[in-house]
Design a protein around this motif. Structure first.
Motif, short mmCIF file in Angstrom:
data_model
loop_
_atom_site.label_atom_id
_atom_site.label_comp_id
_atom_site.label_asym_id
_atom_site.label_seq_id
_atom_site.Cartn_x
_atom_site.Cartn_y
_atom_site.Cartn_z
N GLY A 667 0.81 -1.21 0.00
CA GLY A 667 0.00 0.00 0.00
C GLY A 667 0.83 1.25 0.00
N GLY A 668 1.94 1.25 -0.76
CA GLY A 668 2.79 2.43 -0.83
C GLY A 668 3.44 2.75 0.50
N PRO A 669 3.34 3.99 0.96
CA PRO A 669 4.02 4.39 2.20
C PRO A 669 3.42 3.79 3.47
CG PRO A 669 2.67 6.20 1.38
CD PRO A 669 2.65 5.14 0.32
N TRP A 670 2.25 3.15 3.36
CA TRP A 670 1.63 2.59 4.58
C TRP A 670 2.57 1.57 5.23
CZ3 TRP A 670 -0.79 -2.26 5.99
CH2 TRP A 670 -1.53 -2.19 7.18
N SER A 671 3.25 0.75 4.42
CA SER A 671 4.20 -0.21 4.95
C SER A 671 5.39 -0.30 4.01
CB SER A 671 3.56 -1.59 5.10
OG SER A 671 4.53 -2.57 5.41
N ARG A 672 6.54 0.20 4.47
CA ARG A 672 7.78 0.10 3.71
C ARG A 672 8.87 -0.43 4.63
NH1 ARG A 672 7.38 5.88 0.54
NH2 ARG A 672 6.27 5.13 -1.30
N GLU A 673 9.37 -1.62 4.31
CA GLU A 673 10.39 -2.23 5.15
C GLU A 673 11.47 -2.85 4.29
OE1 GLU A 673 9.00 -4.96 8.07
OE2 GLU A 673 7.26 -3.75 8.65
N LEU A 674 12.70 -2.84 4.79
CA LEU A 674 13.77 -3.57 4.16
C LEU A 674 13.55 -5.05 4.44
CD1 LEU A 674 14.93 -0.65 4.31
CD2 LEU A 674 17.19 -1.69 4.55
N CYS A 675 13.51 -5.87 3.41
CA CYS A 675 13.15 -7.28 3.61
C CYS A 675 13.60 -8.11 2.42
CB CYS A 675 11.64 -7.42 3.80
SG CYS A 675 11.09 -9.11 4.05
N GLY A 676 14.11 -9.29 2.70
CA GLY A 676 14.51 -10.21 1.65
C GLY A 676 13.60 -11.41 1.53
N GLY A 677 12.43 -11.38 2.18
CA GLY A 677 11.54 -12.54 2.22
C GLY A 677 10.66 -12.66 0.99
N THR A 678 9.87 -13.72 0.96
CA THR A 678 8.91 -13.94 -0.12
C THR A 678 7.55 -13.39 0.31
OG1 THR A 678 8.32 -16.14 0.69
CG2 THR A 678 10.15 -16.01 -0.86
N HIS A 679 6.83 -12.82 -0.66
CA HIS A 679 5.60 -12.11 -0.33
C HIS A 679 4.50 -12.38 -1.37
CE1 HIS A 679 7.06 -9.64 3.04
NE2 HIS A 679 8.23 -9.70 2.41
N VAL A 680 3.25 -12.11 -0.96
CA VAL A 680 2.11 -12.16 -1.88
C VAL A 680 2.18 -10.94 -2.80
CG1 VAL A 680 0.69 -13.39 -0.20
CG2 VAL A 680 0.63 -10.88 -0.26
N GLU A 681 1.32 -10.91 -3.80
CA GLU A 681 1.31 -9.79 -4.75
C GLU A 681 0.26 -8.74 -4.40
OE1 GLU A 681 0.87 -11.70 -8.49
OE2 GLU A 681 2.93 -12.46 -8.51
N HIS A 682 -0.76 -9.15 -3.66
CA HIS A 682 -1.79 -8.22 -3.17
C HIS A 682 -2.15 -8.64 -1.76
CE1 HIS A 682 -2.17 -7.40 -7.48
NE2 HIS A 682 -2.65 -6.22 -7.12
N SER A 683 -2.47 -7.68 -0.91
CA SER A 683 -2.72 -7.98 0.50
C SER A 683 -3.88 -8.95 0.68
CB SER A 683 -2.97 -6.69 1.28
OG SER A 683 -4.11 -6.01 0.79
#
Length: 891
Positions: A667-683
């Protein structure tokens, strides 16, 4: 010259000489052999070891450092502290000895007006390794110093290694002569007189075996000659500010001045007090910097070091006479001085202060509790005729209650007792050994990385494709078992497999490793774990399900897709919960640790108090609203300064590449973190987030746990089934369930009170018959009885009632023992006539408790106690009878 200006001149000097200024790394380091960065070169170790290619040929930094092996000695010398700043310049195959000497000498001796430090050349003595004639000649040539001003020293002083096979080399130190007031002429071992301010390490040798600091083999020359220097900022500050020690420089002394104001005592008036002043100044600054980098107080590892520092600071202030909360007075003072350089201290102050102040509050309670426990232990030692508190008792006070050993020693001395320090130290050493063994055992054989480095050097890095695919055709780089390479793995064996390419995610950033299988002709491997013991190499722990694996077999690696889907949901869910947490509680609620596996997440965060039920519901609601909004999830690469400028959160305890970092946003600036993990494409792909618990994981640290995806829905389904069963059982609708249960609970409580009232009336009704059955013991009425099932409060009530019913004309004693389970409770009550005759309830109850295997005490009129062996109740009453007889006869 203030410390900030000294630092600025150092960096400017080397920038002008073509060095790249590198910001200080975090104090937290991923090196398994280090708790904290303890030298300026630590962030550059991968370049010196050849594990990574340096992005610049020469660099300079002012690095935060913490060294804690001898915390107890802090303040006893005037040049050592736990936190310090190390200025350094580094060359990676660029310039060598001549360049390093020229650059250092120029800055040290250059006049103040020209941007240097202006130290007097007549007071400077370079030291060199005695077997490095090249360095001797260079120092004489570059500085113009005579031969007798260049000091030759041995390996223990002037040869550097990391303590393991790898790079090493001779070094040169710049010593400053502080004059005869600090030691004898020419005694270069007198560090107070000849203060080392700068060490220039000439990395030129390849060490093949390092047995000790002075015993090693040199295999040959390094392919590239490197320079690593370290200059103690605090030491140069004390010279340029003309202070006798580092505790009186501008960034440290203000804390001492504040302690003087709080306590009314004066620094410099008493040597014992001076050590305490210095301990406070050092530990306040060190603790603040550690908390700033994400450490929270705890009972293990880094958290334990921080807890010791904070508690020693608080204890030292108390010993100086200040009993109120001290850290809220002292931390802001240190912040204002260090914050001139480290702006993060101001930005994160809410979190930093919250953690520190909560720990002081907890320790103040510990002091109250521990003092009571110590007093009991000391009394037992004296009663038994002993003169020393055992090492086991001292260790229990320290380990269980956080009671400092120096406090135990001081309080024991006040009571004329000694402490078995040797026993205490032995138990502490055993605990440390267990902790080290546990750390080495975690994640298999990864403590010794030499074998993995050899594989990396010989076969190259693993091509890591976890972001791109779930399946790869692969080849084995190596097979290992028990930390050694092997020729095969047979069916049923567990070993390690290094692949040339892999789709498996290696555990990092709180995300568990992928599960899956690796197939080969005639067999299958189950993947149990995936780790990165050295950068660039992915190691799979596998079990051979069938067949025999040999290194030449073609392999097909396949991640379990269901596992990966659940892992992506949980990791993205962790980011969502973190953002929701900050939205509900505020920006100071920052993640301090996390773990996620398919369907489950836990997130630790700095917070000093338990969350209310409404706060937990709000966090869950904000999280699920973010899922329903179907926020886009994306990632991009940038430099670390760019990421911080963009507002990305760098999580505490994590280290990041000096070049490119990966920023994940939801969601843009709502959550920005340095991360090397695997993630979904939409919340929305997370499915759901169900918060299942919120708890404490140490002082100033809380934990939230939650289920995601299918596991979250399953949890809710189980909750629904429980509600359904209860509504059927209680014959009510779901909306009325809480009221119905509350009504039942209230009725149960009312019934229990009525039962208790009736039971107590029945018990008290027996007081008359117990008093009537009192026996005459040499003129004293003794009512001694065992009452089965009576608890401590009942026993006291009954004993007092029986005493009241005994004749007031003659001495009377009521002794009642209640036996509930295996334990026994005893109360002895003596009437006024009995006390006048010399009988003491305190003495009588002690006699009984000793028989019961316990202890007791109180006043002369009423005393109580207990013991672990209820079967000896009759023997205990017999002891009371004998004591009454002796007392009555004596009177």
């Amino acid at each position: 010259m203030d410390t900030a200006e000294i630092r600025r001149r150092f960096v400017a000097h080397f920038e002008a000489a073509g060095h790249t200024a590198v910001p200080s790394a975090s104090l937290l380091v991923p090196d398994p052999n280090l708790l904290f960065v303890n030298a300026g070169m630590v962030p550059f170790k991968p370049y010196f070891l050849g594990q990574e290619t340096p992005p610049w040929p020469r660099a300079t930094s002012v690095q935060k450092c913490v060294r804690t092996p001898d915390i107890e000695d802090v303040g006893k010398t005037t040049r050592h502290g736990t936190f310090f700043e190390m200025c350094g310049n580094f060359s990676f195959g660029d310039y060598f000895k001549a360049g390093a000497i020229e650059l250092a000498w120029d800055l040290v001796t250059k006049p103040l007006a020209d941007g240097g430090w202006g130290l007097e050349e007549s007071r400077l003595y370079p030291s060199v390794y005695e077997d490095d004639p090249e360095a001797v000649e260079l120092w004489k040539q570059i500085t113009g110093l005579p031969d007798d001003r260049v000091i030759r020293l041995g390996k223990s002083e002037n040869y550097w290694s990391m303590g393991v096979p790898g790079p090493g080399g001779p070094c040169s130190e710049i010593l400053y002569d502080r004059g005869p007031a600090y030691g004898a002429d020419g005694d270069f071992g007198a560090e107070d007189r000849y203060l080392e301010i700068w060490n220039l390490v000439f990395m030129q040798d390849e060490l093949s075996a390092v047995r000790s600091k002075t015993d090693f083999d040199i295999a040959g020359a390094l392919p590239k000659q490197n320079i690593d220097t370290g200059m103690g900022l605090e030491r140069v500050s004390l010279l340029l500010q003309d202070k006798p020690n580092m505790y009186e420089i501008d960034v440290v002394y203000p804390v001492i001045a504040k302690v003087e104001e709080l306590t009314g005592r004066r620094y410099g008036a008493d040597p014992v007090d001076d050590v305490r002043f210095r301990v406070v100044a050092d530990h306040v600054r060190s603790s603040m910097m550690l908390i700033g980098d994400g450490v929270t107080p705890g009972n293990e590892s880094r958290g334990y070091v921080l807890r010791r520092l904070l508690r020693r600071a608080v204890r030292s202030v108390r010993l100086l006479g200040y009993e109120d909360r001290a850290l809220p007075e002292l931390f802001p003072v240190s912040r204002d001085r260090m914050g001139e350089t480290y702006a993060d201290l101001h930005r994160d102050w809410s979190r930093i202060s919250q953690v520190a102040y909560a720990e002081e509050d907890a320790f103040r309670q510990t002091l109250r509790t521990g003092t009571t426990i110590f007093d009991t232990a000391a009394a037992e030692v004296k009663t038994s005729g002993g003169t020393a508190l055992s090492g086991e008792r001292a260790f229990a006070l320290h380990d269980t209650y956080g009671f400092p050993i120096d406090l135990t020693l001081e309080m024991a001395s006040e009571q004329g007792l000694e402490v078995d320090e040797a026993g205490f130290r032995q138990l502490m050493a055993e605990q440390r050994d267990r902790a080290r063994a546990d750390a080495r055992s975690k994640k298999g054989q990864h403590a010794d990385t030499a074998v993995y480095r050899g594989i990396l050097d010989e076969r190259g890095p693993t091509e890591w494709l976890a972001y791109e695919t779930l399946e790869t055709e692969s080849r084995a780089h190596a097979l290992l078992r028990g930390g050694q390479q092997v020729a095969s793995l047979a069916s049923g064996e567990v070993g390690e497999l290094v692949l040339d390419r892999t789709p498996f995610y290696a555990e990092s950033g709180g995300q568990a490793a992928d599960a899956g299988t690796i197939d080969f002709d005639g067999g299958t491997l189950e993947v149990l774990d995936v780790q990165r013991p050295v950068k660039g190499l992915v190691v799979h722990q596998v079990r051979v399900l069938d067949g025999e694996l040999v290194p030449t077999a073609p392999l097909h690696a396949r991640v379990d897709p269901e596992w990966r889907t659940g892992a992506r949901q949980a990791h993205s869910g962790t980011h969502v919960v973190h953002a929701a947490l900050r939205e509900v509680l505020g920006p100071s609620a920052l993640q301090s640790g996390s773990f996620n596996r398919p369907g489950y997440l836990r997130l630790d965060f700095g917070w000093s108090s338990a969350l209310g039920a409404q706060q937990v519901r709000d966090i869950e609601e904000v999280s699920n609203r973010a899922l329903r909004a179907d926020l886009p999830v994306g990632w991009q690469y940038m430099t670390l300064p760019e990421a911080k400028e963009w507002g990305a959160i760098a999580l505490f305890g994590e280290t990041y590449d000096a070049g490119q970092v990966r920023v994940v946003e939801i969601g843009g600036p709502w959550s920005r973190e340095l991360c090397g993990g695997t993630h979904v494409e939409h919340s929305s792909q997370i499915g759901t987030i169900v918060v299942t618990g919120e708890s404490s994981v140490g002082s100033g640290n809380r934990r939230i746990e939650a289920f995601t995806g299918v596991e979250g829905f399953a949890y809710l389904a189980r909750e629904r089934d429980v509600v359904g069963e209860l509504t059927t059982l209680l014959k009510t609708q779901p909306d009325g369930l809480v009221g119905r249960v509350a009504d039942l609970v209230e009725r149960l409580r009312t019934a229990e009170k009525e039962i208790e009232k009736a039971r107590l009336q029945q018990l008290l009704a027996s007081a008359g018959s117990l008093a009537e059955a009192a026996e005459d013991v040499h003129g004293t009425s003794l009512a001694a009885h065992v009452v089965a099932g009576a608890a401590g409060g009942d026993v006291r009530t009954l004993a007092l009632d029986v005493r009241q019913r005994l004749s007031g004309e003659r001495p009377g004693v009521a002794a009642v023992i209640g036996t509930g389970g295996d334990r026994a409770a005893i109360v002895v009550a003596v009437n006024e006539a009995g006390r006048a005759a010399g009988l003491s309830a305190n003495a009588l109850v002690r006699a009984a408790a000793q028989v019961l295997g316990g202890k007791g005490g109180g006043k002369d009129d009423v005393a109580q106690g207990g013991g672990a062996d209820a079967s000896l109740a009759d023997d205990a009453l017999a002891a009371v009878r004998r004591a009454v007889l002796d007392g009555a006869a004596g009177s």
